[in-house]
Design a protein around this motif. Structure first.
Motif, PDB file in Angstrom:
ATOM      1  N   GLN A 112       0.768  -1.097  -0.119  1.00  0.00           N
ATOM      2  CA  GLN A 112      -0.079  -0.427  -0.004  1.00  0.00           C
ATOM      3  C   GLN A 112       0.584   0.744  -0.038  1.00  0.00           C
ATOM      4  OE1 GLN A 112      -3.227  -0.149  -0.381  1.00  0.00           O
ATOM      5  NE2 GLN A 112      -2.826  -2.834  -0.377  1.00  0.00           N
ATOM      6  N   ARG A 113       0.297   2.325  -0.687  1.00  0.00           N
ATOM      7  CA  ARG A 113       0.940   3.504  -0.882  1.00  0.00           C
ATOM      8  C   ARG A 113       0.796   4.496   0.376  1.00  0.00           C
ATOM      9  NH1 ARG A 113      -0.061   8.281  -2.814  1.00  0.00           N
ATOM     10  NH2 ARG A 113       1.690   9.802  -3.178  1.00  0.00           N
ATOM     11  N   ILE A 114       1.043   4.955   1.335  1.00  0.00           N
ATOM     12  CA  ILE A 114       0.611   5.904   2.068  1.00  0.00           C
ATOM     13  C   ILE A 114       1.347   7.367   2.136  1.00  0.00           C
ATOM     14  CG2 ILE A 114       1.024   6.247   4.894  1.00  0.00           C
ATOM     15  CD1 ILE A 114      -0.340   3.594   4.269  1.00  0.00           C
ATOM     16  N   ALA A 115       0.284   8.277   1.683  1.00  0.00           N
ATOM     17  CA  ALA A 115       1.453   9.903   1.661  1.00  0.00           C
ATOM     18  C   ALA A 115       1.467  10.409   3.131  1.00  0.00           C
ATOM     19  CB  ALA A 115       0.102   9.966   1.181  1.00  0.00           C
ATOM     20  N   TYR A 116       2.173  11.008   2.985  1.00  0.00           N
ATOM     21  CA  TYR A 116       2.009  12.405   4.071  1.00  0.00           C
ATOM     22  C   TYR A 116       2.385  13.418   3.932  1.00  0.00           C
ATOM     23  CZ  TYR A 116       7.358  10.619   4.700  1.00  0.00           C
ATOM     24  OH  TYR A 116       8.700  10.431   3.798  1.00  0.00           O
ATOM     25  N   ARG A 117       2.766  14.386   4.834  1.00  0.00           N
ATOM     26  CA  ARG A 117       3.393  15.838   4.745  1.00  0.00           C
ATOM     27  C   ARG A 117       4.281  15.980   5.377  1.00  0.00           C
ATOM     28  NH1 ARG A 117      -0.157  21.600   4.145  1.00  0.00           N
ATOM     29  NH2 ARG A 117       1.856  22.775   4.232  1.00  0.00           N
ATOM     30  N   ARG A 118       5.145  16.438   5.207  1.00  0.00           N
ATOM     31  CA  ARG A 118       6.551  16.627   5.618  1.00  0.00           C
ATOM     32  C   ARG A 118       6.423  18.287   5.821  1.00  0.00           C
ATOM     33  NH1 ARG A 118      12.212  14.536   4.078  1.00  0.00           N
ATOM     34  NH2 ARG A 118      11.510  16.228   2.755  1.00  0.00           N
ATOM     35  N   ILE A 119       6.879  18.462   7.503  1.00  0.00           N
ATOM     36  CA  ILE A 119       7.412  19.916   7.256  1.00  0.00           C
ATOM     37  C   ILE A 119       8.878  19.814   8.335  1.00  0.00           C
ATOM     38  CG2 ILE A 119       6.738  22.652   8.731  1.00  0.00           C
ATOM     39  CD1 ILE A 119       3.392  21.963   7.977  1.00  0.00           C
ATOM     40  N   ASP A 120       9.753  21.035   7.713  1.00  0.00           N
ATOM     41  CA  ASP A 120      11.267  20.904   8.686  1.00  0.00           C
ATOM     42  C   ASP A 120      11.012  21.723   9.999  1.00  0.00           C
ATOM     43  OD1 ASP A 120      11.473  19.048   6.512  1.00  0.00           O
ATOM     44  OD2 ASP A 120      12.933  20.414   5.150  1.00  0.00           O
ATOM     45  N   GLY A 121      11.570  21.123  10.982  1.00  0.00           N
ATOM     46  CA  GLY A 121      11.576  21.521  11.424  1.00  0.00           C
ATOM     47  C   GLY A 121      12.417  21.035  13.062  1.00  0.00           C
ATOM     48  N   ALA A 122      12.386  21.289  14.367  1.00  0.00           N
ATOM     49  CA  ALA A 122      12.891  20.546  15.481  1.00  0.00           C
ATOM     50  C   ALA A 122      12.439  19.187  16.123  1.00  0.00           C
ATOM     51  CB  ALA A 122      12.962  21.432  16.196  1.00  0.00           C
ATOM     52  N   ARG A 123      12.212  18.582  16.042  1.00  0.00           N
ATOM     53  CA  ARG A 123      11.874  17.283  16.921  1.00  0.00           C
ATOM     54  C   ARG A 123      10.361  16.779  16.466  1.00  0.00           C
ATOM     55  NH1 ARG A 123      11.051  19.402  22.122  1.00  0.00           N
ATOM     56  NH2 ARG A 123       9.769  17.552  22.956  1.00  0.00           N
ATOM     57  N   PRO A 124      10.261  16.049  14.685  1.00  0.00           N
ATOM     58  CA  PRO A 124       8.955  16.240  14.515  1.00  0.00           C
ATOM     59  C   PRO A 124       8.619  15.595  15.508  1.00  0.00           C
ATOM     60  CG  PRO A 124      10.842  15.658  12.958  1.00  0.00           C
ATOM     61  CD  PRO A 124      11.268  15.629  14.084  1.00  0.00           C
ATOM     62  N   VAL A 125       6.963  16.164  14.868  1.00  0.00           N
ATOM     63  CA  VAL A 125       5.645  15.411  15.883  1.00  0.00           C
ATOM     64  C   VAL A 125       4.993  14.942  14.786  1.00  0.00           C
ATOM     65  CG1 VAL A 125       3.257  16.264  16.737  1.00  0.00           C
ATOM     66  CG2 VAL A 125       5.269  17.678  17.194  1.00  0.00           C
ATOM     67  N   LEU A 126       4.292  13.800  14.920  1.00  0.00           N
ATOM     68  CA  LEU A 126       3.572  12.828  14.053  1.00  0.00           C
ATOM     69  C   LEU A 126       2.533  13.250  14.021  1.00  0.00           C
ATOM     70  CD1 LEU A 126       3.569  10.451  11.616  1.00  0.00           C
ATOM     71  CD2 LEU A 126       3.630   8.186  14.210  1.00  0.00           C
ATOM     72  N   LEU A 127       1.410  13.392  13.155  1.00  0.00           N
ATOM     73  CA  LEU A 127       0.010  13.593  13.306  1.00  0.00           C
ATOM     74  C   LEU A 127      -0.865  12.404  12.803  1.00  0.00           C
ATOM     75  CD1 LEU A 127      -0.052  17.441  12.402  1.00  0.00           C
ATOM     76  CD2 LEU A 127       0.528  16.482  14.965  1.00  0.00           C
ATOM     77  N   VAL A 128      -2.325  11.942  13.455  1.00  0.00           N
ATOM     78  CA  VAL A 128      -2.615  10.872  13.291  1.00  0.00           C
ATOM     79  C   VAL A 128      -3.780  11.380  12.882  1.00  0.00           C
ATOM     80  CG1 VAL A 128      -3.020   8.791  12.969  1.00  0.00           C
ATOM     81  CG2 VAL A 128      -1.218   9.064  14.020  1.00  0.00           C
ATOM     82  N   HIS A 129      -5.142  12.027  12.119  1.00  0.00           N
ATOM     83  CA  HIS A 129      -6.111  12.023  11.507  1.00  0.00           C
ATOM     84  C   HIS A 129      -7.193  11.281  12.259  1.00  0.00           C
ATOM     85  CE1 HIS A 129      -7.102  10.236   7.947  1.00  0.00           C
ATOM     86  NE2 HIS A 129      -6.175  10.576   7.899  1.00  0.00           N
ATOM     87  N   GLU A 164       4.356  24.910  13.113  1.00  0.00           N
ATOM     88  CA  GLU A 164       5.695  25.335  12.761  1.00  0.00           C
ATOM     89  C   GLU A 164       6.033  27.100  13.134  1.00  0.00           C
ATOM     90  OE1 GLU A 164       5.298  25.573   8.270  1.00  0.00           O
ATOM     91  OE2 GLU A 164       3.705  26.164   8.544  1.00  0.00           O
ATOM     92  N   ASP A 165       5.216  27.819  14.178  1.00  0.00           N
ATOM     93  CA  ASP A 165       5.475  28.557  14.953  1.00  0.00           C
ATOM     94  C   ASP A 165       5.979  28.132  15.976  1.00  0.00           C
ATOM     95  OD1 ASP A 165       3.658  30.049  12.952  1.00  0.00           O
ATOM     96  OD2 ASP A 165       1.865  30.294  13.931  1.00  0.00           O
ATOM     97  N   ALA A 166       5.895  27.088  16.738  1.00  0.00           N
ATOM     98  CA  ALA A 166       6.505  27.063  17.751  1.00  0.00           C
ATOM     99  C   ALA A 166       7.980  26.004  17.590  1.00  0.00           C
ATOM    100  CB  ALA A 166       5.913  25.801  18.328  1.00  0.00           C
ATOM    101  N   GLY A 167       8.095  26.321  15.854  1.00  0.00           N
ATOM    102  CA  GLY A 167      10.043  26.049  15.575  1.00  0.00           C
ATOM    103  C   GLY A 167       9.783  23.866  15.336  1.00  0.00           C
TER     104      GLY A 167
END
Length: 256
Positions: free
Chosen positions: A9-26, A46-49
């Protein structure tokens, strides 16, 4: 961005660069943009870095949409999240789920505790919503187009009936697969449970928090659909994730 899972299966995701990435699950019948973009969460991180990895679960958004229930077992969706973490070279991440996404995030923490630093469970209560409503009612609404006269079910399936037939079939399979997911009632990672004060889908959220030895935040005056847009919810989560494991607050209510 996308990644292929072991079952193809193909799993699409969006990446926003920054410190300590948070994984978001809708949640169910949603996607990255509807749950996290339109409600301001991506901008808030993003505003929180903080960096972000926001995943379209299988059956949703730009990801693959199999139509067999076996493809949507909770452990399978959790493995999809592991595939995203692996693709990004992340050993561990803070994880935030909302509604059905909380079930998947909790499964990830249960099956792979070493991959989850902190856990936020939003819009979820002490029971599994799909099991409560019943798979036949969900299947009838999504696959057969039957009218929904139950307000709880209507809230759960809001907007789903306007999707193409193939996507509705995938969502029906997803609901059937997730209906058998056990509700884990043991402490996992340091956890925050958050639910709207008026959210019928998250009934028993405080009891769930107590069972998980988690902190709890009630979002004043909010229902299931509009809890995500609450600024207080975002701020509590950002503050919670900003605390080290050694400095985690004691379980209990978090004041806005």
């Amino acid at each position: 961005m996308d990644v292929r899972t072991p079952d193809g299966q193909r799993i699409a995701y969006r990446r926003i660069d920054g410190a300590r990435p948070v994984l978001l699950v809708h949640g169910f019948a949603s996607n990255v943009e509807a749950t996290w973009g339109a409600t301001g969460w991506l901008r808030a991180f993003e505003d929180a870095g903080r960096g972000v990895l926001a995943v379209d679960l299988r059956g949703h958004g730009a990801s693959s949409k199999p139509t067999d229930a076996a493809s949507y077992a909770a452990e399978t969706l959790a493995r999809d999240l592991v595939a995203v973490l692996d693709a990004e070279g992340l050993v561990v991440a803070d994880v935030i789920g909302y509604s059905m996404g909380s079930q998947v995030a909790r499964e990830l923490a249960g099956q792979h505790p070493e991959r989850v630093s902190r856990l936020v469970l939003g819009g979820i209560g002490s029971s599994e919503p799909f099991a409560k409503v019943g798979v036949p009612a969900i299947r009838a609404a999504l696959r057969d187009g039957r009218p929904i006269d139950d307000p709880f079910l209507d809230g759960l399936l809001a907007g789903a009936q306007d999707l193409p037939e193939t996507e509705r079939a995938a969502l029906a399979a997803c609901a059937e697969g997730m209906a058998t997911a056990p509700v884990a009632l043991v402490p996992l990672a340091p956890t925050l449970v958050a639910a709207g004060e008026l959210d019928p889908i998250a009934v028993g959220a405080l009891a769930l928090a107590n069972q998980l030895a988690a902190s709890y935040f009630e979002i004043p005056g909010r229902r299931h659909g509009n809890s995500l847009s609450a600024r207080a919810f975002k701020q509590v989560v950002i503050d919670f994730l900003g605390v080290s494991r050694a400095g985690m607050p004691e379980p209990g209510r978090v004041e806005p």
